[in-house]
Design an enzyme around this catalytic site. Sequence first.
Site, PDB file in Angstrom:
ATOM      1  CG  ASP A  91      -1.996  -1.049   1.336  1.00 39.32           C
ATOM      2  OD1 ASP A  91      -2.030  -2.001   0.487  1.00 39.32           O
ATOM      3  OD2 ASP A  91      -2.879  -0.722   2.034  1.00 39.32           O
ATOM      4  CE  LYS A 153      -5.172   2.015   2.839  1.00 38.65           C
ATOM      5  NZ  LYS A 153      -3.944   1.310   3.389  1.00 38.65           N
ATOM      6  CE  LYS A 182      -6.577  -1.287   3.072  1.00 40.15           C
ATOM      7  NZ  LYS A 182      -5.301  -1.836   3.107  1.00 40.15           N
TER       8      LYS A 182
END
Length: 217
Positions: A91, A153, A182
């Site tokens: 991430d 995300k 996400k």
Amino acid sequence: MMKEEILSRVDHTLLAQTATWDEIKALCDDAITYRTASVCIPPSFVKMAKSYVGERMKICTVIGFPNGYSTSEVKIFETQQALDDGADEIDMVINLGAVKEGKYDRVLQEIREIKSVCGGHILKVIIETCFLTKEEKIHLCHVVTDSGADYIKTSTGFGGGGATFENVKLFAEHIGPGVKIKAAGGIASMEDGEKFIELGASRLGTSRIVKLVKGEM
């Protein structure tokens, strides 16, 4: 939606600055017990965590976290080291200053370079929505789509704002085929998790949902 289905979308997360190995180990134990998608942990714990869980749980870690303003070279090094240590998913945080300057080509290039290092490993791109205008969020949906990354995300959870239903809905309307969402930061209930999934999120970055389920047992 069944509780197990929501748990299967959770990246069970502990990214506090004060996190200890005992806390990370307990996080891994809970993730395995409740069959979450992964544990999301600081890079310094990846090697120990991978040795501990083996193939029983996916290990996710963060790059350029939480501010995103490390150089691309540093982020690439971090990514390679994390993968060498056993990370399964990455991430990364984008350079928000570049976004504010309208340098989307620079943001795109950095994501592409990190995805190249990731190869077949999942790359999630954190755009930190709490700092962005609607137009910037939409533009970044296109950037992430063009980059070849696997997920967009919402948040780090450290920026003063987390996931919102509005932002996940916006992502779903503007990302391209093959890009997943996400939602992370501030997801406090099973109801929240279910709503985010209904709006289009495939993953939920949270520590609270597993804690809630444990409290019910």
